[in-house]
Motif scaffolding. Structure first.
Motif, PDB file in Angstrom:
ATOM      1  N   LEU A  58     -11.124  -5.359  -7.614  1.00  0.00           N
ATOM      2  CA  LEU A  58      -9.788  -4.764  -7.666  1.00  0.00           C
ATOM      3  C   LEU A  58      -8.709  -5.829  -7.858  1.00  0.00           C
ATOM      4  O   LEU A  58      -7.751  -5.621  -8.607  1.00  0.00           O
ATOM      5  N   ILE A  59      -8.870  -6.960  -7.201  1.00  0.00           N
ATOM      6  CA  ILE A  59      -7.909  -8.051  -7.393  1.00  0.00           C
ATOM      7  C   ILE A  59      -7.903  -8.487  -8.852  1.00  0.00           C
ATOM      8  O   ILE A  59      -6.847  -8.637  -9.477  1.00  0.00           O
ATOM      9  N   PRO A  64     -17.497  -7.321  -2.849  1.00  0.00           N
ATOM     10  CA  PRO A  64     -17.321  -7.311  -4.305  1.00  0.00           C
ATOM     11  C   PRO A  64     -16.278  -6.322  -4.805  1.00  0.00           C
ATOM     12  O   PRO A  64     -15.558  -6.607  -5.767  1.00  0.00           O
ATOM     13  N   ALA A  65     -16.174  -5.157  -4.170  1.00  0.00           N
ATOM     14  CA  ALA A  65     -15.211  -4.155  -4.633  1.00  0.00           C
ATOM     15  C   ALA A  65     -13.781  -4.678  -4.534  1.00  0.00           C
ATOM     16  O   ALA A  65     -12.935  -4.384  -5.395  1.00  0.00           O
ATOM     17  N   GLU A  83     -15.350 -10.159 -16.161  1.00  0.00           N
ATOM     18  CA  GLU A  83     -16.116 -11.313 -15.674  1.00  0.00           C
ATOM     19  C   GLU A  83     -16.645 -11.069 -14.265  1.00  0.00           C
ATOM     20  O   GLU A  83     -17.812 -11.364 -13.975  1.00  0.00           O
ATOM     21  N   VAL A  84     -15.787 -10.565 -13.392  1.00  0.00           N
ATOM     22  CA  VAL A  84     -16.212 -10.318 -12.010  1.00  0.00           C
ATOM     23  C   VAL A  84     -17.350  -9.309 -11.975  1.00  0.00           C
ATOM     24  O   VAL A  84     -18.333  -9.482 -11.233  1.00  0.00           O
ATOM     25  N   ALA A  85     -17.251  -8.258 -12.781  1.00  0.00           N
ATOM     26  CA  ALA A  85     -18.318  -7.254 -12.818  1.00  0.00           C
ATOM     27  C   ALA A  85     -19.633  -7.866 -13.307  1.00  0.00           C
ATOM     28  O   ALA A  85     -20.704  -7.577 -12.757  1.00  0.00           O
ATOM     29  N   ALA A  86     -19.554  -8.711 -14.324  1.00  0.00           N
ATOM     30  CA  ALA A  86     -20.760  -9.341 -14.858  1.00  0.00           C
ATOM     31  C   ALA A  86     -21.387 -10.285 -13.842  1.00  0.00           C
ATOM     32  O   ALA A  86     -22.623 -10.325 -13.675  1.00  0.00           O
ATOM     33  N   MET A  87     -20.568 -11.054 -13.139  1.00  0.00           N
ATOM     34  CA  MET A  87     -21.077 -11.981 -12.138  1.00  0.00           C
ATOM     35  C   MET A  87     -21.712 -11.231 -10.971  1.00  0.00           C
ATOM     36  O   MET A  87     -22.774 -11.612 -10.456  1.00  0.00           O
ATOM     37  N   THR A  88     -21.063 -10.161 -10.559  1.00  0.00           N
ATOM     38  CA  THR A  88     -21.592  -9.347  -9.460  1.00  0.00           C
ATOM     39  C   THR A  88     -22.926  -8.731  -9.842  1.00  0.00           C
ATOM     40  O   THR A  88     -23.874  -8.697  -9.037  1.00  0.00           O
ATOM     41  N   ALA A  89     -23.023  -8.252 -11.082  1.00  0.00           N
ATOM     42  CA  ALA A  89     -24.279  -7.663 -11.554  1.00  0.00           C
ATOM     43  C   ALA A  89     -25.385  -8.709 -11.607  1.00  0.00           C
ATOM     44  O   ALA A  89     -26.542  -8.426 -11.252  1.00  0.00           O
ATOM     45  N   PHE A 135      -1.948  -1.754   1.214  1.00  0.00           N
ATOM     46  CA  PHE A 135      -2.046  -0.387   0.716  1.00  0.00           C
ATOM     47  C   PHE A 135      -3.486   0.134   0.737  1.00  0.00           C
ATOM     48  O   PHE A 135      -3.842   1.042  -0.021  1.00  0.00           O
ATOM     49  N   GLY A 136      -4.301  -0.452   1.595  1.00  0.00           N
ATOM     50  CA  GLY A 136      -5.644   0.071   1.799  1.00  0.00           C
ATOM     51  C   GLY A 136      -6.562  -0.090   0.616  1.00  0.00           C
ATOM     52  O   GLY A 136      -7.492   0.702   0.428  1.00  0.00           O
ATOM     53  N   TRP A 137      -6.326  -1.125  -0.190  1.00  0.00           N
ATOM     54  CA  TRP A 137      -7.172  -1.433  -1.341  1.00  0.00           C
ATOM     55  C   TRP A 137      -7.245  -0.274  -2.335  1.00  0.00           C
ATOM     56  O   TRP A 137      -8.287   0.043  -2.892  1.00  0.00           O
TER      57      TRP A 137
END
Length: 339
Positions: A302-303, A297-298, A99-105, A184-186
């Motif tokens: 990841l979250i 967004p990255a 979902e996050v990837a689709a929204m970001t796109a 942990f630096g993402w």
């Protein structure tokens, strides 16, 4: 100065975001859309709508704040960016990494800004936390303890409803997970084991606890619950020292707070409003300021992927049963039950 429009007039919009917009130097609360017009008017906008689509059709709205239940985020974020609006959406941005990837796109294709409203990430203590760790103040991070126990939602609250994206993991767990990832630096972790319980059969999770392992061998014990008293804990131990946040570890703002690093001077922060800092940063970014702090967004992706992995670890296995599931009552509000 941008004109803001709210989709939803619930508790967070009323208690935090509307006051932040009104208090900010530049933004203006142009419109609020809610099924209950009285709740919308209570936020003191210039215009009130009872249909979300009408707000998106308003040419005066430049930035939309999505304050709806979690399962509605993707639909209305995508509709908003396609209507030409910039968007600040409540966390969690989506219910999955997909979902996050689709929204970001969708936002990228529309040329619009999309920011996850993880308001505590604008608090200077949260920002200093990441900078201090990245600067090597505790050496290489080895262990993190990150826990958020929150109050139980009332019967009928969407947080109890799995279908609406409720549950402790998506709600208060979001804070605990994002802080662990930041420490942990993402870097992407692996879920070692997980436990969960529910208010009742079929409800969202009332408590979830899990162990994450990061590249290089560091681990984070993360827990969250919505069953009792309020408690927030965050500590980091590294090869060269340790770090701790005083209570409340994640939701500081309304009261002074402290960041303590072994071998160094404690950093003290006055009471402030991170919601206002968030609103002003997004408003400035919409106006073309590329130097403001935003949740990128990255990190949102990841979250979401980490929450996916935790939920996947708890799915039923082919042999039957529920992998990692806790017996009802095995976790209490203090999270005392070990993994």
């Amino acid at each position: 100065m941008a004109n803001w429009g709210f989709l939803g007039a619930g508790s967070i919009a009323a208690s935090s975001l509307a006051p932040a917009v009104h208090a900010a130097d530049r933004p203006r609360l142009h419109a609020v859309a809610a099924s209950d017009a009285r709740r919308a008017r209570a936020l003191d906008p210039a215009r009130v709508y009872t249909r979300y689509g009408d707000l998106l059709d308003d040419p005066g709205v430049e930035v939309v704040y999505v304050a709806l239940h979690n399962s509605a985020h993707r639909t209305w974020v995508e509709r908003a960016v396609r209507a030409g609006k910039h968007v600040l959406c409540e966390k969690p941005l989506g219910l999955s990494a997909a979902e996050v990837a689709a929204m970001t796109a969708a936002a990228r294709d529309a040329g619009r800004l999309l920011v996850e409203a993880a308001w505590n990430r604008w608090h200077p203590r949260t920002r200093d936390l990441e900078a201090v760790i990245a600067g090597g103040a505790v050496g290489t991070v080895r262990t993190v303890t990150s826990r958020f126990d929150g109050l139980a939602p009332a019967a009928g609250n969407y947080r109890r409803d799995a279908a609406l994206g409720g549950g402790a993991l998506y709600d208060v767990g979001y804070y605990a997970v994002s802080a662990a990832l930041a420490a942990f630096g993402w870097r992407a972790p692996r879920v070692v084991r997980a436990e969960q319980e529910h208010w009742e059969v079929g409800s969202a999770d009332s408590a979830t606890r899990f162990l994450l392992e990061f590249p290089g061998g560091g681990t984070a014990e993360v827990g969250c619950s919505l069953v009792g008293g309020r408690s927030e804990t965050f500590t980091v131990t590294g090869t060269g020292g340790s770090l701790a946040l005083d209570q409340p570890a994640f939701c500081a703002g309304a009261a002074p707070s402290t960041l303590t690093v072994t071998g160094g001077r404690a950093r003290h922060y006055p009471a402030l409003d991170p919601y206002r800092l968030m609103v002003e940063a997004v408003d400035a970014a919409v106006g073309g300021d590329t130097g403001v702090h935003l949740v990128v967004p990255a990190q949102s992706l990841l979250i979401a992927a980490t929450l996916d992995a935790v939920r996947g670890h708890l799915r039923p296995d082919p042999a039957g049963g529920h992998r990692g599931r806790v017996r009802p009552g095995a976790l209490d509000g203090a999270g005392a039950t070990p993994l």
